[in-house]
Design a protein around this motif. Structure first.
Motif, mmCIF file in Angstrom:
data_model
loop_
_atom_site.group_PDB
_atom_site.id
_atom_site.type_symbol
_atom_site.label_atom_id
_atom_site.label_comp_id
_atom_site.label_asym_id
_atom_site.label_seq_id
_atom_site.Cartn_x
_atom_site.Cartn_y
_atom_site.Cartn_z
ATOM 1 N N PRO A 159 0.786 -1.238 0.000
ATOM 2 C CA PRO A 159 0.000 0.000 0.000
ATOM 3 C C PRO A 159 0.819 1.289 0.000
ATOM 4 O O PRO A 159 0.310 2.319 -0.403
ATOM 5 C CB PRO A 159 -0.831 -0.100 1.284
ATOM 6 N N THR A 160 2.068 1.248 0.423
ATOM 7 C CA THR A 160 2.798 2.522 0.494
ATOM 8 C C THR A 160 4.022 2.571 -0.413
ATOM 9 O O THR A 160 4.786 3.517 -0.351
ATOM 10 C CB THR A 160 3.257 2.828 1.937
ATOM 11 N N ALA A 169 3.562 7.873 6.117
ATOM 12 C CA ALA A 169 3.139 7.975 7.511
ATOM 13 C C ALA A 169 1.642 8.224 7.600
ATOM 14 O O ALA A 169 0.930 7.640 8.423
ATOM 15 C CB ALA A 169 3.916 9.091 8.201
ATOM 16 N N GLU A 170 1.150 9.068 6.683
ATOM 17 C CA GLU A 170 -0.273 9.394 6.673
ATOM 18 C C GLU A 170 -1.102 8.155 6.341
ATOM 19 O O GLU A 170 -2.133 7.889 6.950
ATOM 20 C CB GLU A 170 -0.505 10.473 5.617
ATOM 21 N N TRP A 172 -0.233 5.084 6.852
ATOM 22 C CA TRP A 172 -0.176 4.165 7.989
ATOM 23 C C TRP A 172 -1.240 4.523 9.018
ATOM 24 O O TRP A 172 -1.929 3.655 9.545
ATOM 25 C CB TRP A 172 1.211 4.204 8.635
ATOM 26 N N THR A 173 -1.385 5.826 9.273
ATOM 27 C CA THR A 173 -2.409 6.265 10.223
ATOM 28 C C THR A 173 -3.787 5.848 9.735
ATOM 29 O O THR A 173 -4.593 5.293 10.486
ATOM 30 C CB THR A 173 -2.352 7.804 10.375
ATOM 31 N N GLU A 174 -4.045 6.096 8.430
ATOM 32 C CA GLU A 174 -5.338 5.728 7.847
ATOM 33 C C GLU A 174 -5.606 4.235 8.016
ATOM 34 O O GLU A 174 -6.690 3.822 8.419
ATOM 35 C CB GLU A 174 -5.362 6.040 6.348
ATOM 36 N N LEU A 175 -4.591 3.441 7.682
ATOM 37 C CA LEU A 175 -4.781 1.992 7.708
ATOM 38 C C LEU A 175 -4.958 1.474 9.133
ATOM 39 O O LEU A 175 -5.728 0.538 9.372
ATOM 40 C CB LEU A 175 -3.618 1.281 7.006
ATOM 41 N N THR A 176 -4.274 2.099 10.075
ATOM 42 C CA THR A 176 -4.430 1.700 11.477
ATOM 43 C C THR A 176 -5.870 1.965 11.926
ATOM 44 O O THR A 176 -6.500 1.110 12.549
ATOM 45 C CB THR A 176 -3.447 2.475 12.374
ATOM 46 N N HIS A 177 -6.391 3.143 11.571
ATOM 47 C CA HIS A 177 -7.783 3.469 11.909
ATOM 48 C C HIS A 177 -8.739 2.485 11.276
ATOM 49 O O HIS A 177 -9.667 1.981 11.897
ATOM 50 C CB HIS A 177 -8.135 4.873 11.434
ATOM 51 N N LEU A 178 -8.486 2.237 10.003
ATOM 52 C CA LEU A 178 -9.344 1.356 9.220
ATOM 53 C C LEU A 178 -9.476 -0.009 9.886
ATOM 54 O O LEU A 178 -10.563 -0.542 10.055
ATOM 55 C CB LEU A 178 -8.681 1.189 7.856
ATOM 56 N N ALA A 179 -8.316 -0.557 10.276
ATOM 57 C CA ALA A 179 -8.309 -1.879 10.885
ATOM 58 C C ALA A 179 -9.106 -1.862 12.180
ATOM 59 O O ALA A 179 -9.799 -2.817 12.516
ATOM 60 C CB ALA A 179 -6.879 -2.319 11.137
ATOM 61 N N ALA A 180 -9.037 -0.753 12.910
ATOM 62 C CA ALA A 180 -9.735 -0.670 14.192
ATOM 63 C C ALA A 180 -11.235 -0.459 13.997
ATOM 64 O O ALA A 180 -12.048 -1.039 14.700
ATOM 65 C CB ALA A 180 -9.140 0.456 15.027
ATOM 66 N N GLU A 181 -11.608 0.379 12.993
ATOM 67 C CA GLU A 181 -13.018 0.762 12.836
ATOM 68 C C GLU A 181 -13.861 -0.304 12.150
ATOM 69 O O GLU A 181 -14.914 -0.682 12.630
ATOM 70 C CB GLU A 181 -13.124 2.033 11.994
ATOM 71 N N GLU A 182 -13.399 -0.734 10.983
ATOM 72 C CA GLU A 182 -14.205 -1.651 10.193
ATOM 73 C C GLU A 182 -13.858 -3.070 10.642
ATOM 74 O O GLU A 182 -12.705 -3.390 10.817
ATOM 75 C CB GLU A 182 -13.875 -1.499 8.698
ATOM 76 N N ARG A 183 -14.859 -3.889 10.778
ATOM 77 C CA ARG A 183 -14.558 -5.264 11.185
ATOM 78 C C ARG A 183 -14.260 -6.088 9.950
ATOM 79 O O ARG A 183 -15.110 -6.757 9.410
ATOM 80 C CB ARG A 183 -15.707 -5.832 11.992
ATOM 81 N N MET A 184 -13.029 -5.954 9.539
ATOM 82 C CA MET A 184 -12.628 -6.547 8.282
ATOM 83 C C MET A 184 -11.382 -7.372 8.517
ATOM 84 O O MET A 184 -10.631 -7.098 9.435
ATOM 85 C CB MET A 184 -12.222 -5.411 7.353
#
Lengths: 315, 276
Positions: A159-160, A169-170, A172-184
């Protein structure tokens, strides 16, 4: 959620995959780490129904990718290695087309598109052709397109790669949030050790078309007999005495100049003991540092060569 | 986890959208619109596409003006004779390049991305045919318009049949070009093969030269040439007293070859996916 067993892929005489197997639990971010040419992208191509394995089986969300490719396609999102937005279309048009391919229509499509544009900070650029976007913006649009239909499994291939450090870095932040928010369940491939360490909750290290080690990044590093501690002494004369003391607590004790290096199973708990021992012997300490073993160390151990060397061979 | 889940029935996965046929229509529509929008954002390209058919007509019209005087040529007005030929050649040299879009999509990665979605493969082919048909119909209309002050005479059924013939021929040539693109994945190879196909097929037809003035062997070969079928259908329908039987027969042949090639082009995705 993702299961591959004995995947082999041959391109003519070249064997890109040589019996690769992996098992990804639902809801995890699983990292496939390896140098360029290790077979990560080939694995993703097979799991996303783009390519067919020469032999071996693969299931995604319980579906055989060879027998039910159409059904697999409905439940997966795929962000390919290369940025793959249509440069002539605007960000919104890219998302609309992608949504339409999954059967999203009118109001539902508009809502989801707006949601993703906001989510990735692309609302202002939504009506500009995506060829005018920066690399980081295009990559965000790419990820947004992969998410349009709320996939159960998301594949992120490198992805980067190609992003500048800031955009990385940006992301990575997005992907970290994504993993936490969406149950995927997310399967991520990368050749950046740092990225794998940061994003993946479990890793498979891939080398020459095979998985050579799996585990959490910490497990893999712990298998290397713990952390490295470095102690700088105030006085070189005390080195022999300090070495002897340290050898009782730690292993692999070495010294150079005023520095002592050693390995302990857990750096954080070992440091107070080391300092107390040195202090009671009257040895003055200038500084102490602890380093976790890096994935580079892990790779070296399982692949038998350093990561940088392996990348050099592939390139 | 793999054990329990892999026995899960595939029917439990929610199916988005309606029936397969509906999905094919919707996907085709979205893809076509995307291409048309991209084209309209390039005014220079639009201008070239509009000027090109005029150049064909004026250049060929001047160059071959006196062929009509050849013994055995048959037609009285060369401009009336030429217009169907120009229309058909315009299709050849437009539709033959449609595969370039596929090669570009493969390069951009948009092709692979789409192939991992529930997109119907046929929709990519249909959208390519639809998009090229739109440009070809506009260009054909321009040829008719420019031909009119040059003295060409038309009939409404003749124009409709000509448009139908160009659309069917576009379908055939786009399909060949798209199939080439998926199998070869190389611009250079596509250009070479397209020219190797388009030039002989236009010279082995009655596009520019009356069959009455052509050698016997060309006359025999051209009976199996889809380019000639389109020229004959269009020319016959535009003539003073059309032989409608011949017109429908030639349109029929064209429809069969277009469908057949369209099917083969859709199958070419399999060849592409096996290679990646």
């Amino acid at each position: 959620m993702i299961n591959a067993a004995g995947l082999v892929k041959e391109y003519g005489k070249v064997r890109a995959l040589d019996g690769l197997s992996l098992d990804v639990e639902p809801g995890t971010v699983f990292g496939l780490l390896g140098p360029n040419g290790a077979g990560k992208s080939t694995t993703v191509k097979i799991l996303t129904t783009l390519s067919r394995a020469t032999s071996g089986t693969a299931h995604v969300a319980g579906l055989d990718v060879t027998k039910f490719p159409d059904k697999v396609r409905r439940v997966i999102g795929c962000v390919p290695q290369q940025t793959s937005v249509d440069p002539a279309a605007t960000g919104r048009e890219n998302l609309n087309l992608q949504g339409a391919l999954y059967g999203l229509r009118r109001a539902a499509l508009k809502t989801r598109t707006d949601q993703l544009l906001t989510r990735f900070g692309l609302t202002d650029a939504a009506n500009r052709p995506s060829r005018t976007y920066s690399g980081g913006m295009q990559r965000k649009l790419d990820v947004a397109m992969g998410l349009i239909h709320h996939p159960r499994v998301l594949f992120l291939d490198e992805p980067t790669t190609g992003l500048d450090p800031e955009a990385r870095a940006e992301m990575w932040t997005e992907l970290t949030h994504l993993a936490a928010e969406e149950r995927m369940t997310i399967l991520l491939t990368t050749h950046y050790l740092e990225e794998a360490d940061k994003l993946a909750s479990r890793l498979a290290i891939v080398d020459r078309g095979k998985v050579v080690a799996t585990g959490t990044p910490d497990d893999l590093k712990n298998e290397l007999h713990g952390d490295a501690i470095t102690i700088d002494l105030a006085d070189t004369a005390t080195i022999p005495q300090a070495r002897a003391l340290l050898a009782r607590i730690a292993t692999e004790v070495t010294s150079s100049g005023r520095s002592l290096r050693a390995r302990v199973s857990d750096g954080a708990t070992a440091i107070p003991a080391v300092l107390a021992a040195l202090d009671s012997a009257g040895i003055p300490v200038a500084s102490v540092s602890v380093a976790r073993p890096s994935l580079d160390d892990v790779y070296l151990r399982y692949a038998g060569r350093s990561f940088a060397d392996a990348e050099g061979v592939a390139a | 986890m793999s054990g329990a889940i892999s026995t899960m029935s595939p029917e439990t996965v929610p199916v988005a959208g309606g029936s397969a046929r509906w999905a094919l229509a919707t996907h085709s529509r979205y893809l076509t619109m995307q291409s048309v929008r991209a084209l309209l954002r390039q005014p220079f390209f639009v201008a070239i596409s509009l000027v090109q058919p005029m150049i064909w007509l004026l250049l060929f019209g001047e160059l071959f003006k006196r062929v009509a005087e050849l013994p055995g040529f048959g037609a009285s007005s060369y401009i009336d004779f030429l217009i169907p030929g120009i229309i058909v050649m315009n299709v050849l040299f437009g539709a033959s390049w449609s595969g370039m879009t596929f090669i570009e999509m493969i390069g951009q990665g948009t092709m692979d991305r789409m192939l991992t979605t529930p997109l119907k493969r046929g929709a990519l082919i249909i959208a390519s045919l639809a998009y090229n048909s739109i440009t070809i119909v506009v260009q054909t209309a321009i040829i008719f318009l420019v031909g009119w002050p040059l003295g060409a005479t038309y009939t409404a059924p003749g124009i409709l049949v000509s448009l139908a013939a160009t659309i069917l021929l576009t379908g055939a040539f786009c399909s060949i070009s798209n199939a080439y693109a998926l199998v070869l994945r190389s611009r250079e190879a596509l250009i070479g093969l397209s020219i190797m196909l388009a030039l002989p097929l236009s010279f082995l037809s009655s596009a520019l030269m009356s069959q009455g003035a052509a050698p016997d062997w060309i006359r025999s070969v051209s009976r199996f040439n889809p380019v000639d079928w389109a020229v004959v259908a269009s020319r016959e329908a535009l003539s003073g007293s059309p032989d409608w039987g011949a017109v429908w027969a030639h349109l029929g042949y064209l429809a069969v070859i277009a469908l057949l090639l369209g099917y083969l082009a859709t199958r070419a995705f399999g060849s592409y996916q096996r290679s990646i």
